[in-house]
Scaffold this active site. Structure first.
Site, mmCIF file in Angstrom:
data_model
loop_
_atom_site.group_PDB
_atom_site.id
_atom_site.type_symbol
_atom_site.label_atom_id
_atom_site.label_comp_id
_atom_site.label_asym_id
_atom_site.label_seq_id
_atom_site.Cartn_x
_atom_site.Cartn_y
_atom_site.Cartn_z
ATOM 1 N N SER A 1 0.840 -1.204 0.000
ATOM 2 C CA SER A 1 0.000 0.000 0.000
ATOM 3 C C SER A 1 0.874 1.253 0.000
ATOM 4 O O SER A 1 2.072 1.198 0.231
ATOM 5 C CB SER A 1 -0.915 -0.015 1.229
ATOM 6 O OG SER A 1 -1.828 -1.088 1.134
ATOM 7 N N GLY A 2 0.242 2.372 -0.274
ATOM 8 C CA GLY A 2 0.954 3.650 -0.266
ATOM 9 C C GLY A 2 1.252 4.169 -1.660
ATOM 10 O O GLY A 2 1.933 5.176 -1.818
ATOM 11 N N HIS A 3 0.752 3.464 -2.680
ATOM 12 C CA HIS A 3 1.035 3.841 -4.068
ATOM 13 C C HIS A 3 -0.224 4.243 -4.830
ATOM 14 O O HIS A 3 -0.252 4.179 -6.055
ATOM 15 C CB HIS A 3 1.723 2.681 -4.798
ATOM 16 C CG HIS A 3 2.968 2.203 -4.127
ATOM 17 N ND1 HIS A 3 4.083 2.980 -4.025
ATOM 18 C CD2 HIS A 3 3.266 1.029 -3.517
ATOM 19 C CE1 HIS A 3 5.034 2.305 -3.386
ATOM 20 N NE2 HIS A 3 4.561 1.124 -3.055
ATOM 21 N N HIS B 1 10.099 3.250 -3.383
ATOM 22 C CA HIS B 1 10.249 3.144 -1.927
ATOM 23 C C HIS B 1 11.513 3.860 -1.489
ATOM 24 O O HIS B 1 12.090 3.559 -0.453
ATOM 25 C CB HIS B 1 10.294 1.679 -1.501
ATOM 26 C CG HIS B 1 9.218 0.860 -2.128
ATOM 27 N ND1 HIS B 1 9.409 0.181 -3.296
ATOM 28 C CD2 HIS B 1 7.937 0.665 -1.771
ATOM 29 C CE1 HIS B 1 8.268 -0.421 -3.630
ATOM 30 N NE2 HIS B 1 7.370 -0.139 -2.723
#
Lengths: 331, 331
Positions: free
Chosen positions: B54-56, B218
């Protein structure tokens, strides 16, 4: 300032050039380089024009497209377009049935739109206006004329654009857009300021560990600066402010829009929406349609806005009509 | 940390809950709360699965929808989904014609997908895979197996999803997705780091006044850290790196995707695209379709990625097929 720029003074022109190249299937240029026009416009309909300062992408040019706005006048960053740009946008949007100019309540825009409307009249183009004032935090309830327009403008454009596409007269388009904004309320919470490229440093401050409730899209002061809260607490504040302002009632149906202000990760907007949905549902209000994303931003500001529109049968039909724009494509 | 959060350890679950509520017309939940499924899936077709950390956003769940991915397995922030989540995503995607699992080249994802493929085989579900490795900066040209997958995954999903929707066999879907990623190259430039909510401070540094060419999603180190350049200079670097890697030639047609990394204002992406378009055009390469926006992000990182895919007739047809997802709706 860690930004992607050439000469800050040319940023708007370069952005527009890139925008027109990237979305040549949706928008096209006009004789005025500060006016963008939809590529596909239904024939023989009322024109729908808008405009505003740059730095709020997708607003304003990102909402030009089929069944939404026909034209947008483009200003410098956080500055109104010129009266000449608004006038050209009216000329481009007019098909002989008049033009609805749907814009936000800011002094520069008000002044330039008014001048452009007068100039258009001399040319035989009838322009009527709706001025968005959905930002609850910007003035008390009994001074609606002082309230700013924020993300609720999207619902105003959606309703007005759809009414025009469905063949409404100028008065019907204006009435639909006015009803949409009258039934819409917004509030924002700001977590960080933003930096205008030509300035190079933030023109206001939000201290680490605090948040500004009711902040405007240009950093206009809000209702309260308070310690940073959890997402759930922010959601509660936003719902209380928005739902408390119009007589939203149990059994109502609404459209909800949660927009990031630019730099807040989209996953956090879903965390926020998760609680907003519970709170609105808990009041017995039904969410007919929801939008979560970066729909109306302020450069790289962090934070979010909540916008809620109360629906009736007409507004529901207008909100549901398909559109194709850079900012929102709805099948 | 100026973020919209409750307990950082629950952010993925809360985000998913909000996401499913907001987009109930496009996606639905499954028996595994870390697997999201498309609501409308054509019957009797090859399944298309993906997954990642997650986070994209919009990746990965934002590309689940009709004619694109059928399912996505969801990991913690910047961490692979579990093998169990991938396995459940295969079960949900399988209609008896096999499943194409299209994902990015990261060690955790590789390990967990491999385990899940074995487990699925025991249940009689055939899963074949394509591993995206479009990031030019992550390893030399002669070590493609070491290259990471970045925003080029979107073209891989678009091609594979479209091929499956058009009735392709599992081998045909795999071949189309593999061709798409083989013809795709990306590079990123990072301007600021990002902060994982559970950590509370950036886990890498980009000094003010510098930029990191070739940065990973990242914060993986790139090719070079150098003084911050103008948008035009960044565009030139990106085009040189990307176009220099695959034999793109004069007369080629390509799809171009410029994605922000999260916090870069969208207007700056258009400034960047404006120059990229000139440079690609100047090489006699025709842009068939372009995408500019936040399509594959890293929380609130600033910067952008450029992705270019060389098209043939098949890829053109696949890229042009309409889709409806949260991340991209194409009519």
């Amino acid at each position: 300032m860690q930004r992607i720029l050439n000469d800050p003074d040319n940023i708007v022109d370069e952005m527009l050039e890139g925008f027109l190249k990237a979305h040549g299937d949706i928008v096209e240029k006009t004789g005025n380089k500060r006016v963008v026009k939809a590529k596909k416009i239904k024939a023989d309909k009322v024109g729908v024009a808008t405009g505003g300062g740059s730095g709020h992408k997708p607003a304003f040019i990102g909402y030009v497209g089929e069944n939404m706005c026909d034209t947008a006048a483009v200003g410098e960053i956080c500055s109104s377009p010129t009266a000449a740009a608004f006038l050209d946008s009216f000329r481009e949007a007019d098909q002989g049935k008049g033009v609805a100019c749907l814009y936000g309540n800011y002094s520069g825009d008000n002044m330039n739109v008014k001048m452009a409307v007068k100039m258009a009249k001399r040319e035989g183009i009838t322009v009527k206006t709706v001025v968005a004032n959905d930002d609850v935090a910007s003035a008390p309830k009994d001074q609606p004329e002082k309230r700013r327009g924020v993300a609720g403008e999207i619902f105003m454009w959606k309703a007005g654009g759809a009414k025009a596409a469905l063949g409404g007269t100028l008065d019907e388009v204006i009435a639909a857009a006015q009803k949409a904004i009258d039934q819409t309320r917004s509030v924002g919470i700001g977590l960080t300021p933003c930096t205008l490229p030509a300035v190079g440093h933030p023109n206001f401050e939000i201290k680490e560990g605090t948040m500004e409730v009711g902040i405007g899209h240009h950093g206009e002061p809000g209702i309260e600066v308070c310690p940073l809260e959890s997402a759930d607490q922010m959601a509660k504040r936003m719902v209380d402010i928005v739902i408390g302002d119009v007589p939203f009632e149990k059994g109502d149906e609404v459209a909800v829009l949660v927009s990031g202000l630019g730099a807040t990760p989209v996953m956090e907007l879903y965390v926020l929406y998760n609680e907003i949905e519970k709170l609105i549902g808990g009041r017995g209000i039904k969410i007919h349609r929801s939008y979560v994303g970066n729909y109306f931003t302020s450069l790289e500001m962090m934070g979010a806005t909540l916008t809620v529109m109360k629906l009736d049968d007409e507004l529901k039909e207008l909100v549901d009509l398909p559109i194709e724009t850079m900012g929102l494509t709805q099948i």
